[in-house]
Design an enzyme around this catalytic site. Structure first.
Site, PDB file in Angstrom:
ATOM      1  N   PHE A  40       0.825  -1.209   0.000  1.00 44.44           N
ATOM      2  CA  PHE A  40       0.000   0.000   0.000  1.00 44.44           C
ATOM      3  C   PHE A  40       0.860   1.261   0.000  1.00 44.44           C
ATOM      4  O   PHE A  40       0.604   2.191  -0.730  1.00 44.44           O
ATOM      5  CB  PHE A  40      -0.908   0.017   1.241  1.00 44.44           C
ATOM      6  CG  PHE A  40      -2.125  -0.869   1.112  1.00 44.44           C
ATOM      7  CD1 PHE A  40      -2.512  -1.412  -0.101  1.00 44.44           C
ATOM      8  CD2 PHE A  40      -2.912  -1.136   2.226  1.00 44.44           C
ATOM      9  CE1 PHE A  40      -3.631  -2.217  -0.219  1.00 44.44           C
ATOM     10  CE2 PHE A  40      -4.040  -1.943   2.122  1.00 44.44           C
ATOM     11  CZ  PHE A  40      -4.397  -2.479   0.912  1.00 44.44           C
ATOM     12  N   ARG A  41       1.906   1.236   0.873  1.00 38.33           N
ATOM     13  CA  ARG A  41       2.622   2.492   1.143  1.00 38.33           C
ATOM     14  C   ARG A  41       4.040   2.558   0.593  1.00 38.33           C
ATOM     15  O   ARG A  41       4.663   3.601   0.642  1.00 38.33           O
ATOM     16  CB  ARG A  41       2.667   2.744   2.658  1.00 38.33           C
ATOM     17  CG  ARG A  41       1.318   3.008   3.213  1.00 38.33           C
ATOM     18  CD  ARG A  41       1.300   3.107   4.718  1.00 38.33           C
ATOM     19  NE  ARG A  41      -0.085   3.161   5.167  1.00 38.33           N
ATOM     20  CZ  ARG A  41      -0.886   2.108   5.259  1.00 38.33           C
ATOM     21  NH1 ARG A  41      -0.428   0.909   4.967  1.00 38.33           N
ATOM     22  NH2 ARG A  41      -2.132   2.240   5.647  1.00 38.33           N
ATOM     23  N   HIS A 128      -5.820  -9.513   9.807  1.00 35.05           N
ATOM     24  CA  HIS A 128      -6.721  -8.750   8.934  1.00 35.05           C
ATOM     25  C   HIS A 128      -7.569  -9.650   8.027  1.00 35.05           C
ATOM     26  O   HIS A 128      -7.994  -9.222   6.953  1.00 35.05           O
ATOM     27  CB  HIS A 128      -5.914  -7.745   8.094  1.00 35.05           C
ATOM     28  CG  HIS A 128      -5.312  -6.646   8.923  1.00 35.05           C
ATOM     29  ND1 HIS A 128      -4.283  -5.851   8.490  1.00 35.05           N
ATOM     30  CD2 HIS A 128      -5.600  -6.213  10.171  1.00 35.05           C
ATOM     31  CE1 HIS A 128      -3.961  -4.973   9.434  1.00 35.05           C
ATOM     32  NE2 HIS A 128      -4.742  -5.182  10.462  1.00 35.05           N
ATOM     33  N   CYS A 136     -22.018 -13.598   2.767  1.00 38.05           N
ATOM     34  CA  CYS A 136     -23.210 -12.780   2.511  1.00 38.05           C
ATOM     35  C   CYS A 136     -23.611 -12.106   3.815  1.00 38.05           C
ATOM     36  O   CYS A 136     -23.828 -12.775   4.826  1.00 38.05           O
ATOM     37  CB  CYS A 136     -24.349 -13.647   1.979  1.00 38.05           C
ATOM     38  SG  CYS A 136     -25.894 -12.691   1.865  1.00 38.05           S
ATOM     39  N   SER A 202       6.880  -4.508   6.760  1.00 41.69           N
ATOM     40  CA  SER A 202       5.747  -3.706   7.243  1.00 41.69           C
ATOM     41  C   SER A 202       6.214  -2.294   7.563  1.00 41.69           C
ATOM     42  O   SER A 202       7.261  -2.105   8.184  1.00 41.69           O
ATOM     43  CB  SER A 202       5.136  -4.334   8.504  1.00 41.69           C
ATOM     44  OG  SER A 202       4.105  -3.485   8.995  1.00 41.69           O
ATOM     45  N   SER A 203       5.389  -1.320   7.147  1.00 44.61           N
ATOM     46  CA  SER A 203       5.715   0.077   7.456  1.00 44.61           C
ATOM     47  C   SER A 203       5.428   0.384   8.926  1.00 44.61           C
ATOM     48  O   SER A 203       5.809   1.436   9.424  1.00 44.61           O
ATOM     49  CB  SER A 203       4.876   1.005   6.564  1.00 44.61           C
ATOM     50  OG  SER A 203       3.497   0.752   6.774  1.00 44.61           O
TER      51      SER A 203
HETATM   52  P1  NAD Z   1       2.545  -1.192   3.905  1.00 46.11           P
HETATM   53  O1  NAD Z   1       2.132  -1.154   2.480  1.00 46.11           O
HETATM   54  O2  NAD Z   1       2.110  -0.090   4.809  1.00 46.11           O
HETATM   55  O3  NAD Z   1       4.131  -1.247   4.004  1.00 46.11           O
HETATM   56  C1  NAD Z   1       4.885  -2.184   3.311  1.00 46.11           C
HETATM   57  C2  NAD Z   1       6.352  -1.957   3.643  1.00 46.11           C
HETATM   58  O4  NAD Z   1       7.090  -3.017   3.035  1.00 46.11           O
HETATM   59  C3  NAD Z   1       6.895  -0.627   3.109  1.00 46.11           C
HETATM   60  O5  NAD Z   1       7.518   0.063   4.156  1.00 46.11           O
HETATM   61  C4  NAD Z   1       7.920  -1.062   2.030  1.00 46.11           C
HETATM   62  O6  NAD Z   1       9.077  -0.267   2.041  1.00 46.11           O
HETATM   63  C5  NAD Z   1       8.268  -2.460   2.448  1.00 46.11           C
HETATM   64  N1  NAD Z   1       8.615  -3.368   1.340  1.00 46.11           N
HETATM   65  C6  NAD Z   1       8.039  -3.443   0.120  1.00 46.11           C
HETATM   66  N2  NAD Z   1       8.578  -4.443  -0.600  1.00 46.11           N
HETATM   67  C7  NAD Z   1       9.536  -4.991   0.196  1.00 46.11           C
HETATM   68  C8  NAD Z   1      10.443  -6.062   0.013  1.00 46.11           C
HETATM   69  N3  NAD Z   1      10.471  -6.794  -1.114  1.00 46.11           N
HETATM   70  N4  NAD Z   1      11.278  -6.376   1.024  1.00 46.11           N
HETATM   71  C9  NAD Z   1      11.273  -5.657   2.186  1.00 46.11           C
HETATM   72  N5  NAD Z   1      10.428  -4.620   2.414  1.00 46.11           N
HETATM   73  C10 NAD Z   1       9.565  -4.305   1.427  1.00 46.11           C
HETATM   74  O7  NAD Z   1       2.121  -2.619   4.448  1.00 46.11           O
HETATM   75  P2  NAD Z   1       1.599  -3.081   5.865  1.00 46.11           P
HETATM   76  O8  NAD Z   1       2.480  -2.549   6.939  1.00 46.11           O
HETATM   77  O9  NAD Z   1       1.383  -4.537   5.743  1.00 46.11           O
HETATM   78  O10 NAD Z   1       0.168  -2.381   6.004  1.00 46.11           O
HETATM   79  C11 NAD Z   1      -0.737  -2.379   4.935  1.00 46.11           C
HETATM   80  C12 NAD Z   1      -2.067  -3.062   5.141  1.00 46.11           C
HETATM   81  O11 NAD Z   1      -2.486  -3.493   3.861  1.00 46.11           O
HETATM   82  C13 NAD Z   1      -2.024  -4.288   5.968  1.00 46.11           C
HETATM   83  O12 NAD Z   1      -3.027  -4.147   6.895  1.00 46.11           O
HETATM   84  C14 NAD Z   1      -2.366  -5.455   5.038  1.00 46.11           C
HETATM   85  O13 NAD Z   1      -3.501  -6.145   5.556  1.00 46.11           O
HETATM   86  C15 NAD Z   1      -2.838  -4.855   3.766  1.00 46.11           C
HETATM   87  N6  NAD Z   1      -2.234  -5.389   2.509  1.00 46.11           N
HETATM   88  C16 NAD Z   1      -2.053  -6.713   2.354  1.00 46.11           C
HETATM   89  C17 NAD Z   1      -1.488  -7.201   1.191  1.00 46.11           C
HETATM   90  C18 NAD Z   1      -1.294  -8.686   1.060  1.00 46.11           C
HETATM   91  O14 NAD Z   1      -2.068  -9.464   1.617  1.00 46.11           O
HETATM   92  N7  NAD Z   1      -0.246  -9.129   0.351  1.00 46.11           N
HETATM   93  C19 NAD Z   1      -1.096  -6.315   0.171  1.00 46.11           C
HETATM   94  C20 NAD Z   1      -1.307  -4.944   0.348  1.00 46.11           C
HETATM   95  C21 NAD Z   1      -1.870  -4.490   1.538  1.00 46.11           C
END
Ligand code: NAD
Length: 263
Positions: A40-41, A128, A136, A202-203
């Site tokens: 996401f971020r 999550h 439904c 994770s961010s």
């Molecule tokens: P986030 O998007 O906030 O942060 C992801 C972090 O991972 C970033 O800081 C980024 O720099 C880092 N990153 C990206 N690719 C990387 C890699 N290859 N190796 C190391 N670091 C890497 O994600 P979050 O903290 O999980 O929070 C987002 C929310 O979105 C969560 O609640 C999650 O449920 C959901 N989400 C889930 C998925 C999934 O299921 N794969 C995908 C997108 C979002």
């Protein structure tokens, strides 16, 4: 990061694993980007293209246009391709379970890739929810996401319940929605009782999930963070590695394997 720094830091994390008995791995979207699922971020993440406001539970329930966009993105595979596969970071976490070091994986992800890589379902706490099921909201019937994708491939844009035409909601926690009670309490308990917490991808800005590594620190555990970007918890960590999760975790597990093999 220089090659020397990377060698030194991966060895330090391997040492932490070798001297721990109950490792909790906390994962976020960044562990799955190398499987082709956007985060996401991170740079290029979904929030650089879409307004996160659209994906709140309130909008999903009350705004047909937001629902249409949600299912359009799901159907297009832009969130997650149906044939997605685990990457080396997921396999490294599964190996931690095989060698008897893993207490559990606490994941924010909804992609099911930890189980696909070989972690037992009872070792994975989904904070999550998961994308595999859809419910439904009117009659409570559950459907698999595969069934829903099949309906969508036949031209249905916004799927509703085939039995009662009620609103179908994926079993994931939307923004603004309450966290699952058992999973949240269990994740807190496991975090407080572990001796090492490894954060991967994770961010650490999504709460209350991001409290878990903090509970681990409060319980006296050591903390390692593997994330491409810095996080607010970096100053409290024993080791931080700002590199890709796949390369980093497979290097760490190769060292662990080598040391364990020589014992
Ligand atoms: P986030 O998007 O906030 O942060 C992801 C972090 O991972 C970033 O800081 C980024 O720099 C880092 N990153 C990206 N690719 C990387 C890699 N290859 N190796 C190391 N670091 C890497 O994600 P979050 O903290 O999980 O929070 C987002 C929310 O979105 C969560 O609640 C999650 O449920 C959901 N989400 C889930 C998925 C999934 O299921 N794969 C995908 C997108 C979002």
């Amino acid at each position: 990061m220089t090659g020397q720094d990377f060698d030194y830091l991966t060895r330090r994390v391997a040492d932490l694993i070798l001297t721990s008995r109950r490792v909790v791995v906390f994962t976020g979207a960044g562990i799955s980007t190398e499987s082709g699922i956007p985060d996401f971020r991170g740079p290029g993440g979904l929030w650089t293209k879409y307004d996160p406001e659209i994906f709140t539970i309130q909008r999903f329930l009350h705004d047909p246009e937001a629902r249409r966009l949600y299912w359009k993105l799901r159907g297009s595979g832009k969130f997650m391709h149906p044939d997605v596969q685990p990457n080396p970071a997921h396999y490294a976490v599964a190996e931690l379970e095989k060698i008897g070091k893993l207490d559990c994986v606490i994941t924010q992800n909804v992609d099911g890739l930890h189980e696909m890589a070989g972690n037992s379902p009872d070792k994975v706490i989904h904070l999550h929810g998961t994308m595999e099921k859809v419910k439904c909201l009117q009659c409570g019937r559950q459907y698999s996401m595969d069934e829903v994708y099949q309906w969508m491939s036949q031209g249905i844009e916004v799927p509703d319940c085939p039995q009662c035409e009620g609103l179908l909601k994926p079993q994931v926690v939307f923004f603004g929605e309450a966290m699952p009670v058992w999973e949240t309490a269990e994740a807190q308990r496991r975090s407080e009782n572990c001796d090492l917490c490894i954060v991967i991808g994770s961010s650490l800005v999504v709460y209350p999930a991001a409290l878990m590594p903090q509970y681990a620190l409060q319980g006296g555990a050591r903390l390692a963070i593997i994330n491409r970007e810095a996080t607010d918890l970096d100053p409290s960590a024993d080791v931080c590695i700002h590199e890709g999760a796949g390369k980093t975790m497979s290097t760490i597990m190769a060292i662990v394997r080598e040391v364990m093999g020589n014992r």
